[in-house]
Design a protein around this motif. Structure first.
Motif, PDB file in Angstrom:
ATOM      1  N   CYS A 117     120.767 -21.352 -36.903  1.00 55.65           N
ATOM      2  CA  CYS A 117     120.700 -21.114 -37.440  1.00 55.65           C
ATOM      3  C   CYS A 117     122.014 -21.712 -38.256  1.00 55.65           C
ATOM      4  N   MET A 118     121.807 -21.625 -40.031  1.00 60.18           N
ATOM      5  CA  MET A 118     122.989 -22.227 -40.570  1.00 60.18           C
ATOM      6  C   MET A 118     124.319 -21.232 -40.445  1.00 60.18           C
ATOM      7  N   THR A 119     125.579 -21.259 -40.889  1.00 59.51           N
ATOM      8  CA  THR A 119     125.954 -19.639 -40.705  1.00 59.51           C
ATOM      9  C   THR A 119     127.271 -20.390 -42.273  1.00 59.51           C
ATOM     10  N   ILE A 155     129.927 -27.750 -41.397  1.00 58.81           N
ATOM     11  CA  ILE A 155     129.261 -26.789 -41.581  1.00 58.81           C
ATOM     12  C   ILE A 155     128.997 -26.265 -40.195  1.00 58.81           C
ATOM     13  N   ASP A 156     129.240 -24.882 -40.258  1.00 58.92           N
ATOM     14  CA  ASP A 156     129.205 -23.550 -39.101  1.00 58.92           C
ATOM     15  C   ASP A 156     127.396 -24.063 -38.716  1.00 58.92           C
ATOM     16  N   MET A 157     127.671 -23.558 -37.646  1.00 62.09           N
ATOM     17  CA  MET A 157     125.768 -23.305 -37.611  1.00 62.09           C
ATOM     18  C   MET A 157     126.606 -22.705 -35.823  1.00 62.09           C
ATOM     19  N   LEU A 167     120.657 -31.128 -44.399  1.00 64.36           N
ATOM     20  CA  LEU A 167     120.861 -30.029 -43.574  1.00 64.36           C
ATOM     21  C   LEU A 167     119.513 -29.686 -43.404  1.00 64.36           C
ATOM     22  N   VAL A 193     131.380 -30.524 -37.682  1.00 66.91           N
ATOM     23  CA  VAL A 193     130.405 -29.364 -37.158  1.00 66.91           C
ATOM     24  C   VAL A 193     131.164 -28.400 -36.410  1.00 66.91           C
ATOM     25  N   LEU A 220     117.052 -21.951 -39.052  1.00 67.39           N
ATOM     26  CA  LEU A 220     116.643 -22.818 -38.983  1.00 67.39           C
ATOM     27  C   LEU A 220     115.170 -23.330 -38.121  1.00 67.39           C
ATOM     28  N   THR A 249     129.380 -22.301 -45.960  1.00 62.87           N
ATOM     29  CA  THR A 249     128.248 -22.645 -47.116  1.00 62.87           C
ATOM     30  C   THR A 249     127.066 -22.336 -46.236  1.00 62.87           C
ATOM     31  N   ALA A 250     126.456 -21.357 -45.344  1.00 67.74           N
ATOM     32  CA  ALA A 250     125.304 -20.580 -46.100  1.00 67.74           C
ATOM     33  C   ALA A 250     125.435 -19.538 -46.779  1.00 67.74           C
TER      34      ALA A 250
END
Length: 278
Positions: A40-42, A56-58, A21, A99, A143, A45-46
């Motif tokens: 950003c990662m959110t 995986i949320d971005m 990641l 994702v 990120l 997971t964040a």
């Protein structure tokens, strides 16, 4: 005769491996993100609440189109809110994981918070999708372009949004408490228990919002309480008072009244915070 069939387009592995990641690794799958203003990662997971099967949320912020991967695992579409805010959604694979990538204009938060920055809004009037956007942005792990997210969090802190959301949730809790009293009076004790539980949930959400915890997902309520002790409601207290149900010898009416009184006591405790302005 109906004879359904299933076509497997992309077979999922039985064991999911966590992908790298780091932004450098992510760029190998999403080279177009190099052109974004900020990434950003959110999501869970964040927040540290994810599991093996979590997406995986971005979030990416850009004022132009980004070149995102096109392959058999993905789908993409445009979405919008009744307020006029528009964004792009891309969903697909990154390694073994799914994702959920959303691309927003860089001015989105300023647009969403405009009225909350101009005045003390009494009750939140932001729709559910954009409430979720605000929450996910507030917990984002940068990120790319950490300064951008620092600026966004400061914008949120300087607005009346959290207080407005808390007052909105408090009003929902009070409406549910009114329902409890009417249902108890009419002998509808089972429904009164449901209404009391709803009141407790809304009040707890309001307490969390006052403490800056803006998630609205019910499944994370105990996690949210665990991470926000300053809201004044502990995990054990909520579980004991609300989730554990009937106590020995307690009727539905007794339980509804107990939970309603507990909810009301916290509303009274937080009254000054609900009414406060900077």
């Amino acid at each position: 005769m109906f004879n359904p069939s299933v076509e497997v387009i992309v077979e999922q592995p039985s064991v999911l491996a966590q992908p790298d990641l780091s932004f450098e690794a992510i760029l190998k799958r999403f080279p177009g993100l190099a052109e974004a203003e900020a990434v950003c990662m959110t999501g869970s997971t964040a927040a540290g609440w994810g599991n093996t099967f979590s997406d995986i949320d971005m979030y990416a912020f850009a004022d132009g189109d980004l070149d995102l991967p096109v392959d058999e695992t993905m789908e993409t579409w445009q979405s919008s809110d009744p307020s006029g805010v528009r964004w792009t959604i891309w969903m697909g694979a990154y390694g073994d994981q799914r994702v959920d990538l959303r691309v927003w204009p860089t001015s989105t938060l300023a647009t969403v918070l405009k009225s909350y920055l101009e005045k003390e809004v009494e009750f939140c009037n932001t729709g559910d999708f954009l409430q979720d956007f605000i929450y996910r942005l507030s917990i984002g792990i940068p990120l790319k372009n950490e300064a951008f997210f620092k600026e966004m969090r400061e914008l949120l802190r300087s607005s009346s949004y959290s207080r407005s959301l808390a007052r909105f949730l408090k009003a929902d809790a009070e409406n549910c408490l009114t329902d409890v009293m009417g249902q108890l009076d009419s002998g509808d004790y089972k429904t009164a228990r449901v209404s009391a539980g709803l009141a407790a949930g809304f009040m707890t959400d309001a307490a969390l919002a006052l403490s800056g915890e803006l998630c609205r997902r019910k499944k994370w309520l105990l996690r949210r309480l665990e991470s926000t002790p300053q809201c004044g409601i502990g995990v054990d207290e909520y579980r004991t008072m609300v989730l554990d149900g009937l106590r020995p010898g307690e009727t539905d009416a007794d339980c509804a009244l107990r939970v309603a009184r507990w909810t009301q006591s916290h509303i009274v405790r937080l009254e000054d915070a609900f009414l406060s302005t900077p």
